[in-house]
Design a protein around this motif. Structure first.
Motif, mmCIF file in Angstrom:
data_model
loop_
_atom_site.group_PDB
_atom_site.id
_atom_site.type_symbol
_atom_site.label_atom_id
_atom_site.label_comp_id
_atom_site.label_asym_id
_atom_site.label_seq_id
_atom_site.Cartn_x
_atom_site.Cartn_y
_atom_site.Cartn_z
ATOM 1 N N TYR A 158 0.808 -1.279 0.065
ATOM 2 C CA TYR A 158 -0.042 0.148 -0.143
ATOM 3 C C TYR A 158 0.825 1.299 -0.124
ATOM 4 O O TYR A 158 0.691 2.365 -0.833
ATOM 5 C CB TYR A 158 -1.058 0.016 1.264
ATOM 6 N N MET A 159 1.939 1.276 0.858
ATOM 7 C CA MET A 159 2.673 2.459 0.917
ATOM 8 C C MET A 159 3.951 2.701 -0.153
ATOM 9 O O MET A 159 4.367 3.632 -0.591
ATOM 10 C CB MET A 159 3.711 2.262 2.335
ATOM 11 N N LYS A 160 4.041 1.311 -0.889
ATOM 12 C CA LYS A 160 5.153 1.392 -2.136
ATOM 13 C C LYS A 160 6.480 1.979 -1.458
ATOM 14 O O LYS A 160 6.982 1.458 -0.632
ATOM 15 C CB LYS A 160 4.632 1.839 -2.969
ATOM 16 N N ASP A 161 6.726 2.713 -2.343
ATOM 17 C CA ASP A 161 8.234 3.272 -2.059
ATOM 18 C C ASP A 161 8.255 4.393 -0.957
ATOM 19 O O ASP A 161 9.439 4.983 -0.391
ATOM 20 C CB ASP A 161 8.753 4.200 -3.371
ATOM 21 N N ASP A 162 7.226 4.807 -0.401
ATOM 22 C CA ASP A 162 7.144 5.640 0.830
ATOM 23 C C ASP A 162 7.302 4.936 2.214
ATOM 24 O O ASP A 162 7.263 5.513 3.144
ATOM 25 C CB ASP A 162 5.896 6.203 0.864
ATOM 26 N N PHE A 163 7.658 3.560 2.117
ATOM 27 C CA PHE A 163 7.846 2.809 3.538
ATOM 28 C C PHE A 163 8.684 1.893 2.997
ATOM 29 O O PHE A 163 8.719 1.101 2.101
ATOM 30 C CB PHE A 163 6.387 2.158 3.956
ATOM 31 N N MET A 164 9.754 1.640 4.034
ATOM 32 C CA MET A 164 10.825 0.859 3.968
ATOM 33 C C MET A 164 11.268 0.647 5.312
ATOM 34 O O MET A 164 11.978 1.584 5.789
ATOM 35 C CB MET A 164 11.829 0.791 2.795
ATOM 36 N N ILE A 165 11.744 -0.603 5.833
ATOM 37 C CA ILE A 165 12.571 -0.937 6.849
ATOM 38 C C ILE A 165 13.634 -1.747 6.336
ATOM 39 O O ILE A 165 13.598 -2.885 5.964
ATOM 40 C CB ILE A 165 11.934 -1.694 8.129
ATOM 41 N N LYS A 166 14.945 -1.168 6.597
ATOM 42 C CA LYS A 166 16.336 -2.028 6.051
ATOM 43 C C LYS A 166 16.963 -2.544 7.383
ATOM 44 O O LYS A 166 17.381 -1.354 8.051
ATOM 45 C CB LYS A 166 16.857 -1.398 4.915
ATOM 46 N N ILE A 167 17.431 -3.792 7.637
ATOM 47 C CA ILE A 167 18.162 -4.310 8.562
ATOM 48 C C ILE A 167 19.320 -5.062 8.207
ATOM 49 O O ILE A 167 19.188 -6.057 7.521
ATOM 50 C CB ILE A 167 17.422 -5.212 9.834
ATOM 51 N N GLU A 168 20.507 -4.436 8.331
ATOM 52 C CA GLU A 168 21.785 -4.906 7.812
ATOM 53 C C GLU A 168 22.653 -5.346 9.140
ATOM 54 O O GLU A 168 22.959 -4.492 9.856
ATOM 55 C CB GLU A 168 22.676 -3.940 7.070
ATOM 56 N N THR A 169 23.066 -6.660 9.288
ATOM 57 C CA THR A 169 23.710 -7.143 10.432
ATOM 58 C C THR A 169 24.887 -7.898 10.216
ATOM 59 O O THR A 169 25.016 -8.646 9.258
ATOM 60 C CB THR A 169 22.801 -8.157 11.009
ATOM 61 N N TRP A 170 25.974 -7.280 11.047
ATOM 62 C CA TRP A 170 27.187 -7.967 10.926
ATOM 63 C C TRP A 170 27.295 -8.696 12.401
ATOM 64 O O TRP A 170 27.061 -8.083 13.217
ATOM 65 C CB TRP A 170 28.328 -7.090 10.862
ATOM 66 N N CYS A 241 34.644 -18.679 28.115
ATOM 67 C CA CYS A 241 33.211 -18.157 27.661
ATOM 68 C C CYS A 241 33.094 -17.423 26.582
ATOM 69 O O CYS A 241 33.888 -16.249 26.632
ATOM 70 C CB CYS A 241 32.296 -17.417 28.784
ATOM 71 N N PRO A 242 32.642 -17.813 25.440
ATOM 72 C CA PRO A 242 32.515 -17.119 24.249
ATOM 73 C C PRO A 242 31.787 -15.830 24.253
ATOM 74 O O PRO A 242 30.951 -15.645 25.210
ATOM 75 C CB PRO A 242 32.252 -18.051 23.213
ATOM 76 N N SER A 243 32.045 -14.815 23.303
ATOM 77 C CA SER A 243 31.333 -13.760 23.281
ATOM 78 C C SER A 243 31.050 -13.087 21.812
ATOM 79 O O SER A 243 31.948 -13.558 21.001
ATOM 80 C CB SER A 243 31.571 -12.665 24.206
ATOM 81 N N MET A 244 30.137 -12.328 21.553
ATOM 82 C CA MET A 244 30.078 -11.903 20.127
ATOM 83 C C MET A 244 28.892 -10.675 20.351
ATOM 84 O O MET A 244 28.433 -10.374 21.215
ATOM 85 C CB MET A 244 29.493 -12.951 19.056
ATOM 86 N N CYS A 245 28.993 -9.870 19.195
ATOM 87 C CA CYS A 245 27.956 -8.747 19.018
ATOM 88 C C CYS A 245 27.480 -8.775 17.878
ATOM 89 O O CYS A 245 27.870 -8.914 16.618
ATOM 90 C CB CYS A 245 28.834 -7.551 19.296
ATOM 91 N N ALA A 246 26.077 -8.825 17.795
ATOM 92 C CA ALA A 246 25.318 -8.430 16.481
ATOM 93 C C ALA A 246 25.153 -6.962 16.528
ATOM 94 O O ALA A 246 24.324 -6.170 17.030
ATOM 95 C CB ALA A 246 23.810 -8.939 16.691
ATOM 96 N N TYR A 247 25.728 -6.165 15.314
ATOM 97 C CA TYR A 247 25.469 -5.051 14.884
ATOM 98 C C TYR A 247 24.673 -4.719 13.921
ATOM 99 O O TYR A 247 24.645 -5.190 12.781
ATOM 100 C CB TYR A 247 26.987 -4.554 14.254
ATOM 101 N N LYS A 248 23.326 -4.222 14.344
ATOM 102 C CA LYS A 248 22.334 -4.150 13.299
ATOM 103 C C LYS A 248 22.093 -2.766 13.077
ATOM 104 O O LYS A 248 21.406 -1.927 13.800
ATOM 105 C CB LYS A 248 20.989 -4.765 14.184
ATOM 106 N N LEU A 249 22.259 -2.448 11.587
ATOM 107 C CA LEU A 249 21.955 -1.264 11.200
ATOM 108 C C LEU A 249 20.685 -1.172 10.639
ATOM 109 O O LEU A 249 20.320 -1.733 9.622
ATOM 110 C CB LEU A 249 22.875 -0.887 10.118
ATOM 111 N N VAL A 250 19.722 -0.185 11.277
ATOM 112 C CA VAL A 250 18.459 -0.197 10.794
ATOM 113 C C VAL A 250 18.182 1.346 10.295
ATOM 114 O O VAL A 250 18.268 2.243 10.933
ATOM 115 C CB VAL A 250 17.352 -0.512 11.967
#
Length: 326
Positions: A158-170, A241-250
């Motif tokens: 309905y919103m077409k090009d006027d709506f978008m969510i982009k999530i890029e994660t490393w 104990c292992p560890s990590m980070c999710a870097y989420k660019l929204v």
């Protein structure tokens, strides 16, 4: 139409509504109702949003640190997505999986492609329902999982090009201290707000979302010995104990006169809520997914796809809702 202090009236054509009715929707915005057979005028040129004087997207980077390895997280994430999807589906709403298949693009990137539809009619706030016609509250999510990098794009027909969510994660094997892992240029990176998420912080969880069995501050894994997580858990991790980070660019884009800022901020609040709740679940479900193989996960995904179709068509509406948002 009125424009004052860059807060101008939203124009909406609704059949059967009285003309020139002004409805406040909060956040300094109003909805101006006009007859459905009258074309709405564009916003005045002296409004910053109309003249291109405001940024049309809102970008934040969420950093989620976890006491698991990058390799463990790949399985844990997929397991938790499947389980969480079932918890969010029922009563005609929830998640429908259209595709789940391998992909390879022209640049040689390989991974798993998924296409899902989110049916959210009753789970959105009233100010969103007000501008959305019947049937418009379905969202398409397409994701390209080339782990440890993932890209997800959410759209609305309905919103077409006027709506978008982009999530890029490393996904990186560190404690969330890397800067600009998404390699933005200096100007773009300077405009990104960094938002750390602490999965052990109960205060970041809405009262209605809290479940004791999904609280890392009280959970202890029988299989790994990890947990419970103290307020200073990041500095107290054992060397083994292992560890990590999710870097989420929204990146959030929502273009609708008078509601852009309100809705973009609302979406980011929901993304933070989802990331917080999901990763608390992921850690507390570790005894269910630790040791699973990718073959196990693919079989589980096939079973989940069938279950979701049955759940969506029966039972009560389930899962998180944002209907209370103002």
């Amino acid at each position: 139409m009125v424009c004052a202090d860059i807060r101008y009236h939203e124009v909406k054509r609704l059949a059967g509504q009285p003309a020139n009715q002004i409805i406040p929707v909060g956040g300094g915005a109003n909805l101006l109702i006009i007859p459905s057979d009258v074309d709405p005028a564009p916003p005045p040129r002296h409004c910053a949003a109309a003249a291109g004087g405001t940024k049309m997207v809102l970008v934040k980077e969420y950093r989620v640190v976890l006491p698991v390895s990058v390799e463990e997280y790949q399985v844990g994430q997929l397991y938790s997505v499947a389980e969480a999807s079932k918890n969010e589906t029922g009563g005609g709403e929830g998640i429908e999986v259209l595709k789940n298949e391998p992909y390879e693009n022209e640049e040689g990137e390989k991974g798993q492609f998924t296409h899902k539809i989110y049916h959210l009619k009753s789970k959105v706030p009233s100010f969103v329902k007000m501008i959305a016609p019947e049937g418009a509250l379905t969202f398409h999510e397409k994701a390209w999982n080339a782990y440890p990098y993932c890209r997800t794009i959410v759209t609305n027909e309905y919103m077409k090009d006027d709506f978008m969510i982009k999530i890029e994660t490393w996904h990186k094997p560190d404690m969330g201290t890397l800067e600009n892992v998404h390699d933005l240029d200096d100007i773009d990176w300077g405009e990104v707000e960094v938002v750390p998420i602490d999965i052990a912080n109960r205060e970041s969880v809405a009262a209605g979302d809290y479940k004791p069995e999904e609280d890392p501050a009280v959970f202890r894994s029988e299989k790994t010995g990890r947990g419970p997580l103290s307020p200073d858990w990041k500095n107290e991790l054992n060397a083994d104990c292992p560890s990590m980070c999710a870097y989420k660019l929204v990146t959030v884009k929502f273009k609708w006169w008078g509601l852009t800022t309100k809705v973009e901020n609302f979406i980011h609040r929901q993304e933070r809520r989802i990331f917080t709740n999901f990763h608390r679940q992921l850690f507390c479900w570790i005894d269910s997914w630790i040791g699973l193989t990718m073959e196990d996960i693919r079989r589980m995904e096939e079973e989940t796809q069938r279950e979701l179709e049955e759940l969506r068509m029966s039972g009560p509406i389930r899962g998180m809702s944002a209907a209370h948002e103002q």
